[in-house]
Design an enzyme around this catalytic site. Sequence first.
Site, PDB file in Angstrom:
ATOM      1  N   HIS A  64     -16.309   0.924  -0.460  1.00 42.12           N
ATOM      2  CA  HIS A  64     -16.105   0.146  -1.672  1.00 42.12           C
ATOM      3  C   HIS A  64     -17.420   0.347  -2.389  1.00 42.12           C
ATOM      4  O   HIS A  64     -18.499   0.342  -1.674  1.00 42.12           O
ATOM      5  CB  HIS A  64     -15.800  -1.191  -1.543  1.00 42.12           C
ATOM      6  CG  HIS A  64     -14.563  -1.615  -0.958  1.00 42.12           C
ATOM      7  ND1 HIS A  64     -13.472  -1.597  -1.861  1.00 42.12           N
ATOM      8  CD2 HIS A  64     -14.043  -1.843   0.373  1.00 42.12           C
ATOM      9  CE1 HIS A  64     -12.393  -2.013  -1.051  1.00 42.12           C
ATOM     10  NE2 HIS A  64     -12.512  -1.827   0.314  1.00 42.12           N
ATOM     11  N   HIS A 107     -12.279   3.285   4.513  1.00 40.32           N
ATOM     12  CA  HIS A 107     -12.424   3.432   3.028  1.00 40.32           C
ATOM     13  C   HIS A 107     -13.617   2.812   2.500  1.00 40.32           C
ATOM     14  O   HIS A 107     -14.162   2.094   3.517  1.00 40.32           O
ATOM     15  CB  HIS A 107     -11.056   3.119   2.312  1.00 40.32           C
ATOM     16  CG  HIS A 107     -10.954   1.386   2.432  1.00 40.32           C
ATOM     17  ND1 HIS A 107     -10.234   1.057   3.599  1.00 40.32           N
ATOM     18  CD2 HIS A 107     -11.349   0.519   1.862  1.00 40.32           C
ATOM     19  CE1 HIS A 107     -10.204  -0.257   3.378  1.00 40.32           C
ATOM     20  NE2 HIS A 107     -10.961  -0.663   2.560  1.00 40.32           N
ATOM     21  N   HIS A 152     -15.047   0.084   4.983  1.00 40.34           N
ATOM     22  CA  HIS A 152     -14.236  -0.909   5.886  1.00 40.34           C
ATOM     23  C   HIS A 152     -13.558   0.144   6.867  1.00 40.34           C
ATOM     24  O   HIS A 152     -12.776   0.973   6.411  1.00 40.34           O
ATOM     25  CB  HIS A 152     -13.470  -1.615   4.730  1.00 40.34           C
ATOM     26  CG  HIS A 152     -13.893  -2.619   3.930  1.00 40.34           C
ATOM     27  ND1 HIS A 152     -13.406  -3.259   3.016  1.00 40.34           N
ATOM     28  CD2 HIS A 152     -15.164  -3.111   4.198  1.00 40.34           C
ATOM     29  CE1 HIS A 152     -13.894  -4.068   2.302  1.00 40.34           C
ATOM     30  NE2 HIS A 152     -15.321  -4.145   2.900  1.00 40.34           N
ATOM     31  N   THR A 165      -8.695  -7.941   0.870  1.00 39.60           N
ATOM     32  CA  THR A 165      -9.292  -7.970  -0.361  1.00 39.60           C
ATOM     33  C   THR A 165      -8.729  -7.420  -1.573  1.00 39.60           C
ATOM     34  O   THR A 165      -9.155  -7.443  -2.668  1.00 39.60           O
ATOM     35  CB  THR A 165     -10.860  -7.066  -0.493  1.00 39.60           C
ATOM     36  OG1 THR A 165     -10.298  -5.667  -0.286  1.00 39.60           O
ATOM     37  CG2 THR A 165     -11.560  -7.593   0.765  1.00 39.60           C
ATOM     38  N   HIS A 186      -7.423   4.081  -5.669  1.00 38.45           N
ATOM     39  CA  HIS A 186      -8.566   2.810  -5.575  1.00 38.45           C
ATOM     40  C   HIS A 186      -9.800   3.268  -4.925  1.00 38.45           C
ATOM     41  O   HIS A 186     -10.912   2.613  -5.325  1.00 38.45           O
ATOM     42  CB  HIS A 186      -7.748   1.740  -4.882  1.00 38.45           C
ATOM     43  CG  HIS A 186      -8.492   0.456  -4.840  1.00 38.45           C
ATOM     44  ND1 HIS A 186      -8.788  -0.370  -5.790  1.00 38.45           N
ATOM     45  CD2 HIS A 186      -8.945  -0.039  -3.656  1.00 38.45           C
ATOM     46  CE1 HIS A 186      -9.597  -1.585  -5.365  1.00 38.45           C
ATOM     47  NE2 HIS A 186      -9.694  -1.191  -4.015  1.00 38.45           N
TER      48      HIS A 186
HETATM   49 ZN   LIG Z   1     -11.534  -2.328   1.880  1.00 39.24          ZN
END
Ligand SMILES: [Zn+2]
Length: 223
Positions: free
Chosen positions: A88, A86, A105, A173, A61
Amino acid sequence: MRVVAWMVVWACAGANGATLCDIGRRQSPIDIRPGTTARQALPPLNFDYHAAPLKLADDGHTVRVRFGRGSELRIGKERYGLQQFHFHTPGGDRIAGEEFPMAVHLLHKSASGQLLAVVVLFRLGKENPLLASLLPLIPARADGDHSPMGVTVEARSLLPSGRGYFRYPGSLTAPPCTEGVEWVVLKQPLELSPAQLARYRQRFADNARAVQPLHGRVVLESP
Ligand SMILES: [Zn+2]
């Protein structure tokens, strides 16, 4: 047996099969708009981050960098240990409607189990030094943690010099979208280069959740 399974699903999903991701009222990310914020003398963020051996994974992801003990964030009397960070794309949380191309994050947890996410947003601009060293090391497959010999990571270099921030009650999230997560969004973005963004997006395009309704939440804003 089937009845038990059905009851478990009902208990955590609601009668219509809706999950917290659908019906929660304190979900992340959000658009932090003027008029929904309240200025307060919030306690300063004291980041006590230290270099740590790099441990990273493609979790299918995003790319995730994990930390053991040793780096923490103190806010007032509360102490939160840094667990992982990580990325996004796009950035998820917006400020006054602005969508940022990327966010990191930084997830923390207190001794009592309170989760706290620090969000650092990125705009396009200069190359980011940490991403420059991290992007070539992203594993080729989602096959667990990698610890390249002798490589350390400085999470401190993911923090802007400005420490002004927004704070709101939010959630994870991704499913199960658990609420009760403290969100701290730093006001000052960092920069990454268009080539770095393109490289990350080759592997993990559009892995951010859409902004969620505020449902009356007030976003606190430090000076
Ligand atoms: Zn995140």
